[in-house]
Design an enzyme around this catalytic site. Structure first.
Site, mmCIF file in Angstrom:
data_model
loop_
_atom_site.group_PDB
_atom_site.id
_atom_site.type_symbol
_atom_site.label_atom_id
_atom_site.label_comp_id
_atom_site.label_asym_id
_atom_site.label_seq_id
_atom_site.Cartn_x
_atom_site.Cartn_y
_atom_site.Cartn_z
ATOM 1 N N ASP A 52 -14.708 -3.675 13.295
ATOM 2 C CA ASP A 52 -14.773 -2.246 12.950
ATOM 3 C C ASP A 52 -16.144 -1.942 12.373
ATOM 4 O OD1 ASP A 52 -13.882 -1.853 9.575
ATOM 5 O OD2 ASP A 52 -14.539 -3.674 10.556
ATOM 6 N N HIS A 63 0.856 -1.196 0.000
ATOM 7 C CA HIS A 63 0.000 0.000 0.000
ATOM 8 C C HIS A 63 0.886 1.237 0.000
ATOM 9 C CE1 HIS A 63 -3.866 -1.970 0.370
ATOM 10 N NE2 HIS A 63 -3.360 -2.748 1.312
ATOM 11 N N PHE A 79 -11.062 -7.942 12.955
ATOM 12 C CA PHE A 79 -11.077 -6.704 13.737
ATOM 13 C C PHE A 79 -12.458 -6.067 13.641
ATOM 14 C CE2 PHE A 79 -6.871 -7.841 13.650
ATOM 15 C CZ PHE A 79 -6.411 -7.939 12.351
HETATM 16 N N1 LIG Z 1 -11.429 -4.832 10.081
HETATM 17 C C1 LIG Z 1 -10.572 -3.937 9.583
HETATM 18 N N2 LIG Z 1 -10.748 -2.642 9.889
HETATM 19 C C2 LIG Z 1 -9.860 -1.774 9.358
HETATM 20 C C3 LIG Z 1 -8.804 -2.134 8.527
HETATM 21 C C4 LIG Z 1 -8.129 -0.936 8.187
HETATM 22 C C5 LIG Z 1 -6.949 -0.769 7.278
HETATM 23 N N3 LIG Z 1 -6.031 -1.858 7.348
HETATM 24 C C6 LIG Z 1 -5.054 -1.889 6.277
HETATM 25 C C7 LIG Z 1 -3.972 -2.799 6.611
HETATM 26 C C8 LIG Z 1 -4.066 -3.929 5.900
HETATM 27 C C9 LIG Z 1 -5.253 -3.941 5.075
HETATM 28 O O1 LIG Z 1 -4.947 -4.437 3.794
HETATM 29 C C10 LIG Z 1 -5.670 -2.480 5.017
HETATM 30 O O2 LIG Z 1 -5.084 -1.903 3.892
HETATM 31 C C11 LIG Z 1 -8.790 0.104 8.833
HETATM 32 N N4 LIG Z 1 -9.817 -0.442 9.519
HETATM 33 C C12 LIG Z 1 -10.873 0.203 10.295
HETATM 34 O O3 LIG Z 1 -11.895 0.556 9.371
HETATM 35 C C13 LIG Z 1 -12.445 1.828 9.760
HETATM 36 C C14 LIG Z 1 -12.007 2.833 8.728
HETATM 37 O O4 LIG Z 1 -12.824 2.627 7.575
HETATM 38 P P1 LIG Z 1 -12.817 3.827 6.500
HETATM 39 O O5 LIG Z 1 -13.273 5.077 7.259
HETATM 40 O O6 LIG Z 1 -13.780 3.398 5.437
HETATM 41 O O7 LIG Z 1 -11.390 3.934 5.981
HETATM 42 C C15 LIG Z 1 -11.838 2.156 11.114
HETATM 43 O O8 LIG Z 1 -12.589 1.528 12.124
HETATM 44 C C16 LIG Z 1 -10.477 1.485 10.995
HETATM 45 O O9 LIG Z 1 -9.921 1.188 12.259
HETATM 46 C C17 LIG Z 1 -8.634 -3.506 8.221
HETATM 47 O O10 LIG Z 1 -7.717 -3.933 7.492
HETATM 48 N N5 LIG Z 1 -9.545 -4.362 8.783
#
Ligand SMILES: Nc1nc2c(c(CN[C@H]3C=C[C@H](O)[C@@H]3O)cn2[C@@H]2O[C@H](COP(=O)(O)O)[C@@H](O)[C@H]2O)c(=O)[nH]1
Length: 366
Positions: A269, A77, A267
């Site tokens: 979210d 990324h 996670f």
């Molecule tokens: N379950 C889960 N939640 C994740 C991520 C990530 C980014 N991870 C990076 C690392 C490796 C991956 O390939 C991604 O490139 C952010 N979040 C959560 O999402 C929300 C943000 O959303 P929006 O406002 O739309 O960007 C916020 O709660 C944030 O904490 C994830 O991976 N998994």
């Protein structure tokens, strides 16, 4: 019992240990999956559809294979740090300390956004861009000494770090400063001011690192009482994603080496529940479905929110088990499935293909 008399129970435990009858488990558990299953078993507003989960498992596996999804995807990324060193550990720790609540009710052109490297970044990527930009501008935003220096690190500093190219400010700015302050204090008091010492204390165990984060940092202690149950439900979302980001960034080596990494869950979210719902894997009671579709806020810590988060964790666990049942050799865990699902819903968002909204809860936990 006077102070110098040992507790008989403790003596008995010690005797059993010395006789080799008591193995104090070296493998700690986080308790997240157990809590998620409990809520799933008692949820009435959120349910899983097994047929969709089975279908999703094969679709996800096929696409992960096709995209060669692996821990190395993390570094690919554009904004993620590339060096494999202590500075990157500090970056990831700072990032996951503040990795929450970016959603906005404003139209795209007016929502909080960070301009960096000639692009407008929103959501999670706005956080990463803001931290990178601060470092480029000579603000030591990933240094825990800085977080404790109230003269140079205060609300005005954070307003500068997170200055938007629109009129909307980043949500929960005061709460983000409080997280930095607390983390700076704890790192100073217990971990010689650097998160690499926290990783060392976990001794290569992901579950132990998650538990240390939850024990020592209030701002990582993402656990909540579900419908009066005495034992709180542990989500520990930012603690878990911190471990996962370290593991992915360092590709399972060095500061990312954890022999129990598969104990980390999805996670909880607001994005992954959205795509699981879009795929039909989880579905809601009519009233909850309407609340989400109408983009009405859902109270933090309430039963609906906990059911949403816990059932999503359990859903990804069932998808993971289904993939492993069909492909025992697959190098897939809940982390990679989660990363894949998050990146997929973000691609759908960018292409204007979101068919159902994500739920709206304002909180420092995710
Ligand atoms: N379950 C889960 N939640 C994740 C991520 C990530 C980014 N991870 C990076 C690392 C490796 C991956 O390939 C991604 O490139 C952010 N979040 C959560 O999402 C929300 C943000 O959303 P929006 O406002 O739309 O960007 C916020 O709660 C944030 O904490 C994830 O991976 N998994």
């Amino acid at each position: 019992m006077s102070d110098d008399e040992a507790d008989p129970e403790l003596l008995a435990l010690l005797r059993q240990h010395l006789q080799g009858k008591l193995t104090i488990s070296e493998e700690p558990e986080t308790g997240v999956l157990e809590g998620a299953e409990y809520v799933y078993d008692n949820a009435i507003d959120v349910a899983l559809d097994m047929r969709s989960c089975k279908r999703a498992a094969s679709a996800i596996y096929a696409q992960m294979q096709q995209k060669q999804y692996s821990p190395a995807t993390w570094t690919s990324h554009e904004l993620h740090p590339k060096s494999k060193d202590e500075a990157t550990v500090a970056f990831i720790f700072t990032m996951d300390l503040l990795n929450f609540s970016f959603w906005s009710e404003k139209p795209d052109a007016e929502r909080f956004a960070i301009e960096y490297r000639g692009k407008r970044w929103t959501g999670y990527w706005s956080l990463v861009a803001a931290l990178q930009r601060a470092l480029d501008e000579g603000i030591p935003i990933t240094d825990s000494h800085f977080w404790q220096d109230e003269e140079s690190c205060n609300l005005d500093t954070l307003k500068q770090v997170f200055r938007s190219c629109t009129n909307e400010e980043i949500p929960l700015l005061e709460e983000r400063l409080a997280c930095l302050r607390e983390a700076g204090k704890v790192l100073y008091e217990r971990y010689r001011c650097h998160p690499v010492n926290l990783i060392a204390a976990a001794n290569g165990l992901a579950a132990r690192l998650v538990n240390l984060l939850a024990r020592d940092f209030r701002c990582f202690r993402d656990e909540h009482v579900f419908e009066g149950r005495r034992k709180p439900i542990r989500f520990l979302k930012r603690a878990q994603i911190l471990v996962a980001d370290l593991w992915a960034c360092f590709e399972g080596e060095s500061y990312g080496e954890f022999r129990d990494i598969d104990k980390i869950t999805m996670f909880a979210d607001y994005r992954v529940p959205q795509i699981l719902n879009t795929m039909g894997c989880i579905f809601y009671s009519p009233i909850l479905d309407l609340t989400i579709r109408d983009k009405k806020e859902i109270p933090a810590g309430g039963s609906w929110e906990l059911q949403l988060r816990a059932c999503s964790i359990w859903c990804v666990e069932l998808i993971r088990r289904e993939i492993m049942r069909n492909h025992p050799e697959a190098r897939v865990n809940a982390i990679l499935i989660d990363f894949f699902l998050y990146d997929t819903i973000k691609e759908m968002e960018a292409a204007g293909q979101e068919s159902v909204p994500h739920h709206r809860t304002r909180s420092i936990w995710y």
